[in-house]
Design a protein around this motif. Structure first.
Motif, PDB file in Angstrom:
ATOM      1  N   ARG A 148      19.860 -32.536  -0.543  1.00 19.80           N
ATOM      2  CA  ARG A 148      18.852 -31.865  -1.377  1.00 19.80           C
ATOM      3  C   ARG A 148      19.348 -31.807  -2.822  1.00 19.80           C
ATOM      4  N   ILE A 149      18.611 -32.463  -3.707  1.00 17.88           N
ATOM      5  CA  ILE A 149      18.981 -32.545  -5.116  1.00 17.88           C
ATOM      6  C   ILE A 149      17.921 -31.816  -5.948  1.00 17.88           C
ATOM      7  N   GLY A 150      18.359 -30.852  -6.744  1.00 19.26           N
ATOM      8  CA  GLY A 150      17.440 -30.094  -7.577  1.00 19.26           C
ATOM      9  C   GLY A 150      17.633 -30.410  -9.055  1.00 19.26           C
ATOM     10  N   PHE A 151      16.521 -30.407  -9.800  1.00 20.71           N
ATOM     11  CA  PHE A 151      16.552 -30.643 -11.249  1.00 20.71           C
ATOM     12  C   PHE A 151      15.967 -29.419 -11.944  1.00 20.71           C
ATOM     13  N   VAL A 152      16.683 -28.895 -12.933  1.00 22.43           N
ATOM     14  CA  VAL A 152      16.222 -27.744 -13.703  1.00 22.43           C
ATOM     15  C   VAL A 152      15.955 -28.207 -15.127  1.00 22.43           C
ATOM     16  N   SER A 153      14.700 -28.075 -15.567  1.00 18.57           N
ATOM     17  CA  SER A 153      14.355 -28.586 -16.895  1.00 18.57           C
ATOM     18  C   SER A 153      13.016 -28.040 -17.360  1.00 18.57           C
ATOM     19  N   GLY A 154      12.892 -27.889 -18.678  1.00 14.13           N
ATOM     20  CA  GLY A 154      11.599 -27.593 -19.285  1.00 14.13           C
ATOM     21  C   GLY A 154      10.927 -28.840 -19.811  1.00 14.13           C
ATOM     22  N   ASP A 155      11.532 -30.005 -19.559  1.00 11.73           N
ATOM     23  CA  ASP A 155      11.049 -31.259 -20.137  1.00 11.73           C
ATOM     24  C   ASP A 155      10.409 -32.187 -19.115  1.00 11.73           C
ATOM     25  N   LEU A 156       9.984 -31.634 -17.977  1.00 18.87           N
ATOM     26  CA  LEU A 156       9.295 -32.449 -16.974  1.00 18.87           C
ATOM     27  C   LEU A 156       7.821 -32.547 -17.369  1.00 18.87           C
ATOM     28  N   ARG A 157       7.588 -33.168 -18.495  1.00 21.34           N
ATOM     29  CA  ARG A 157       6.267 -33.283 -19.120  1.00 21.34           C
ATOM     30  C   ARG A 157       6.329 -34.452 -20.092  1.00 21.34           C
ATOM     31  N   ASN A 158       5.376 -34.552 -21.006  1.00 27.58           N
ATOM     32  CA  ASN A 158       5.388 -35.634 -21.983  1.00 27.58           C
ATOM     33  C   ASN A 158       6.529 -35.410 -22.968  1.00 27.58           C
ATOM     34  N   HIS A 159       7.701 -35.893 -22.605  1.00 24.93           N
ATOM     35  CA  HIS A 159       8.929 -35.618 -23.346  1.00 24.93           C
ATOM     36  C   HIS A 159       9.891 -36.774 -23.115  1.00 24.93           C
ATOM     37  N   ALA A 160      10.789 -37.000 -24.064  1.00 23.43           N
ATOM     38  CA  ALA A 160      11.726 -38.123 -23.954  1.00 23.43           C
ATOM     39  C   ALA A 160      12.570 -38.056 -22.683  1.00 23.43           C
ATOM     40  N   VAL A 161      12.966 -36.840 -22.280  1.00 21.60           N
ATOM     41  CA  VAL A 161      13.787 -36.704 -21.076  1.00 21.60           C
ATOM     42  C   VAL A 161      13.095 -37.319 -19.868  1.00 21.60           C
ATOM     43  N   SER A 162      11.802 -37.083 -19.740  1.00 21.71           N
ATOM     44  CA  SER A 162      11.065 -37.624 -18.594  1.00 21.71           C
ATOM     45  C   SER A 162      11.016 -39.149 -18.617  1.00 21.71           C
ATOM     46  N   SER A 163      11.007 -39.742 -19.811  1.00 24.76           N
ATOM     47  CA  SER A 163      10.997 -41.207 -19.904  1.00 24.76           C
ATOM     48  C   SER A 163      12.256 -41.807 -19.291  1.00 24.76           C
ATOM     49  N   PHE A 164      13.397 -41.117 -19.470  1.00 22.97           N
ATOM     50  CA  PHE A 164      14.642 -41.577 -18.872  1.00 22.97           C
ATOM     51  C   PHE A 164      14.717 -41.218 -17.391  1.00 22.97           C
TER      52      PHE A 164
END
Length: 284
Positions: A148-164
């Motif tokens: 089980r792998i969890g990701f914590v982020s406020g950038d799971l949206r139209n954001h550069a982080v999501s592109s990567f």
């Protein structure tokens, strides 16, 4: 505030200006206007409003923090760091100011890497010393079960982080031995959020949850590896990571330096960004 959350910044500005006309000595109103103007990209006007708020009430910490944030957005990193230090002199427990100051320091020219790391590690120690020792986990040590792998982020949206991130999620989500979970710390979703949600076995809108509630949720999901995607950028939950709600923790993509937390076990990178062994002493 409601108009701001709805993205109706122009209407929100009109409401605030009417409020300021009624209460011109309100530092809070001028500060809120500064925040809105900054979000609209009107930085000179935002700076003027923030200066007004600080002049009206030099002890209004939110106004001082806003002033520092606007200086940072203008690329005036050294001035912003000095302003954040003033905030922290008044409120040493102002976590946003800590993270924002470190983010600014990471953008400053001429700062020695060792000095930068020392500042990050000082924050990490300060935070971790204020928490109880991490308790154990209920994860079952069964090698055949799904990881089980969890990701914590406020950038799971139209954001550069999501592109990567999205190409990796596409690959991982199809693997039978892995289950992905998202803990989304921004208050609104968009079309990208909904697409990313499709890769997840679990998704939690966590923007309104305090650290106690979010830690409980992560432990209930029995996350094995928890990955921070923010570092000291906006909407981070580093105080949560300091509690170590998962047995293995890492940071990735969202920040080009150490978080300073000993509770985070790994920094995910590659040989081009960080040649092996060359910068190990700059990570906690």
């Amino acid at each position: 505030m409601l108009l701001k959350l709805a993205g109706r910044l122009t209407e929100a500005q009109h409401v605030l200006r009417r409020g300021i006309a009624l209460q011109p000595d309100s530092a809070s109103a001028h500060n809120n206007l500064a925040v809105l103007l900054s979000e609209a990209g009107r930085l000179e006007e935002a700076l003027a409003s923030a200066h007004t708020a600080v002049t009206l009430d030099p002890l209004h910490v939110d106004s001082a923090n806003t002033l520092a944030a606007i200086l940072a957005r203008q690329g005036r990193s050294a001035e912003a760091v000095a302003a954040y230090r003033k905030v922290l002199a008044q409120r040493p427990d102002h976590l946003d100011a800590h993270s924002n100051m470190l983010f600014c320091m990471s953008q400053m020219e001429g700062i020695a890497p060792e000095e930068l790391f020392a500042a990050h590690r000082a924050f990490g120690r300060w935070l971790e010393e204020r928490l109880d020792a991490p308790r154990g986990w209920d994860n079952v040590p069964e090698p055949e079960r799904r990881l089980r792998i969890g990701f914590v982020s406020g950038d799971l949206r139209n954001h550069a982080v999501s592109s990567f991130l999205e190409p990796v999620l596409q690959r991982l989500s199809g693997r039978p031995g892995v289950a992905l979970y998202a803990y989304y710390t921004y208050p609104a979703r968009d079309a990208v959020s909904e697409r990313l949600r499709g890769y997840m076995a679990g998704w939690l809108d966590a923007a309104q949850l305090d650290d106690d509630a979010l830690e409980s949720a992560i432990r209930a999901d029995r996350i094995d590896i928890l990955i921070d995607l923010s570092g000291h950028s906006a909407h981070n939950r580093l105080p949560l990571f300091a509690r170590k709600p998962a047995p293995l923790q890492a940071t990735w993509i969202g920040y080009p330096f150490s978080t300073g937390l000993a509770a985070i076990d790994y920094y995910l990178t590659d040989k081009f960004m960080l040649p092996p062994g060359r910068y190990d002493h700059l990570f906690s």
